[in-house]
Design an enzyme around this catalytic site. Structure first.
Site, short mmCIF file in Angstrom:
data_model
loop_
_atom_site.label_atom_id
_atom_site.label_comp_id
_atom_site.label_asym_id
_atom_site.label_seq_id
_atom_site.Cartn_x
_atom_site.Cartn_y
_atom_site.Cartn_z
N CYS A 96 -19.75 8.13 45.44
CA CYS A 96 -19.18 8.87 44.32
C CYS A 96 -20.23 9.60 43.49
CB CYS A 96 -18.31 7.97 43.44
SG CYS A 96 -19.20 6.76 42.43
N ASP A 97 -21.45 9.08 43.41
CA ASP A 97 -22.51 9.76 42.65
C ASP A 97 -22.74 11.18 43.16
OD1 ASP A 97 -22.72 6.96 43.02
OD2 ASP A 97 -24.78 6.91 42.30
N ALA A 98 -22.52 11.36 44.46
CA ALA A 98 -22.77 12.66 45.09
C ALA A 98 -21.94 13.77 44.45
CB ALA A 98 -22.46 12.60 46.58
#
Length: 419
Positions: free
Chosen positions: A122-124
């Protein structure tokens, strides 16, 4: 904001850079530093960011398709908007052209180093999509933004929990549980998502086929996250088990505060509902700043909820803080009563003297004033009184005029009210 930005640059210059200047941690910091530079009206901050680009030779990181390694492209694209230097985005454009051509057919299960090729965590969604979206903003070519949208929804289909309206960090967390039995949803991870979401929305045309879908996701996440805010004003490391991580956490809180304030400022969510949420969040953030400007309570680098304390800091937390502050500043200004706010923006590479003109009818709608001599103008950031001039036609006031110096790439805000 100035205290935090200055502390961070001083710390980097005296203590050294913990990671390479192309690293995602610094890329996230640059996002906040760009937002601060646009408000600071002092070109020293742009000079520092330009030096970063020069030191990096305007290239992205080692792994070409790893979103963390091209997060720094957000900085290059935004600096290009000001300075119009083709070398700033040449490498990013070559990368974007390659990404657009790739089929992206692999599943997103966390194995075989999938993160080097796909947005499988999800950080991407903070690191990658805005870099492509801002490349479209810089070049005018919609293909990069279109690819960002396509890949955003691929990641969302895989990582978004429809029941909880939150994102898993990656597939390793699908079946994990917190101490209280709740699913594991990381505060900063969901901060990365909603922060990346509004950065894409900031350049996504309203007539784009995916605009409503992005806007609806933002509204849905904002509503869910507002309900998970803790009494201290923050979002803790674990969204569904905050008691196991009782300290506030400023990087996730900063990103969520930033996104919500942006949403109010741009009319996607209501001021009435969200201003109290944002105000409490900014209180949690500002009280985490040490007397010398160091930002505390930043959870160290990781992939899941973890403990955090007053002394913990990192550059990406500072980026989140400055992003939040830049939007909270605008939010507070735009909702002042009996005041007219005017912004001027110098989107050029040189400092310029610019003129603000405000129509008298606009002033009368917001301010109860009979005699124009009762009016006073201030720089909204510093409180400094600035000269104003009233222009008349047939002895009737027509416009109010302010002449001001504006640093390259900067905005200045002026408040007009009665003395």
């Amino acid at each position: 904001m100035k205290e935090v930005a200055d502390w961070q640059w001083k710390n980097l210059e005296t203590e050294g850079w913990k990671n390479q200047k192309k690293d995602w941690t610094n890329g996230a910091m640059y996002a906040g530093m760009m937002a601060w530079s646009q408000l600071a009206n002092d070109d020293i901050y742009y000079k520092k960011l330009l030096q970063v680009g020069e030191d990096n030779r305007w290239t992205t990181g080692k792994y070409r398709y790893f979103a963390d390694d091209y997060c720094v492209g957000q900085l290059y694209a935004k600096l290009y908007r000001v300075y119009k230097r083709p070398e700033f985005i040449a490498d990013l454009k070559n990368l974007g052209d390659s990404i657009v051509k790739l089929p992206h057919l692999e599943p997103l299960e966390w194995k075989n180093a999938i993160y080097t090729r796909e947005w499988a965590w999800c950080d991407a969604l903070f690191m990658g999509p805005p870099a492509l979206a801002f490349l479209t903003e810089a070049t005018g070519d919609p293909k990069y933004l279109d690819k960002a949208a396509e890949l955003w929804w691929k990641s969302t289909e895989y990582l978004f929990d429809q029941e909880e309206k939150l994102y898993y960090r990656d597939s390793r967390y699908f079946n994990k549980k917190e101490k209280n039995g709740a699913k594991v949803f990381w505060g900063r991870g969901n901060g990365w998502v909603i922060g990346g979401l509004v950065r894409v929305l900031s350049v996504l045309p309203k007539n784009h086929p995916d605009y409503k879908r992005f806007a609806n996701l933002f509204i849905e996440m904002s509503d869910r996250l507002a309900g998970l805010q803790q009494p201290d004003g923050a979002w803790h490391a674990s969204l569904l088990d905050p008691q196991s991580y009782p300290s506030k956490e400023t990087s996730g809180t900063g990103l969520i505060c930033y996104a919500m304030a942006w949403g109010v400022n741009n009319g996607l969510i209501s001021h009435k509902k969200y201003e109290p949420v944002i105000s409490r969040a900014w209180g949690a953030l500002s009280t985490a700043v040490h007397p010398d400007g160091k930002l505390g309570f930043v959870q160290p680098q990781g992939a899941a909820p973890d403990k955090v304390g007053y002394e913990d800091t990192d550059v990406f937390g500072v980026g989140a803080f400055l992003l939040a502050g830049s939007e909270v500043f605008r939010l507070n200004l735009m909702n002042e009563k009996n005041t007219v706010i005017s912004e001027i923006y110098n989107l050029s590479s040189v400092n310029k003297e610019q003129t603000v003109r405000i129509g008298w009818n606009q002033i009368k709608r917001k301010i109860k004033v009979g005699d124009p001599k009762q009016l006073i103008a201030r720089d909204a950031a510093t409180g400094e009184i600035v000269p104003l001039k009233i222009n008349y036609e047939r002895k009737k006031p027509v416009t109010l005029q302010i002449v001001a110096d504006v640093t390259a790439g900067s905005s200045r805000f002026f408040e007009v009210s009665t003395k």
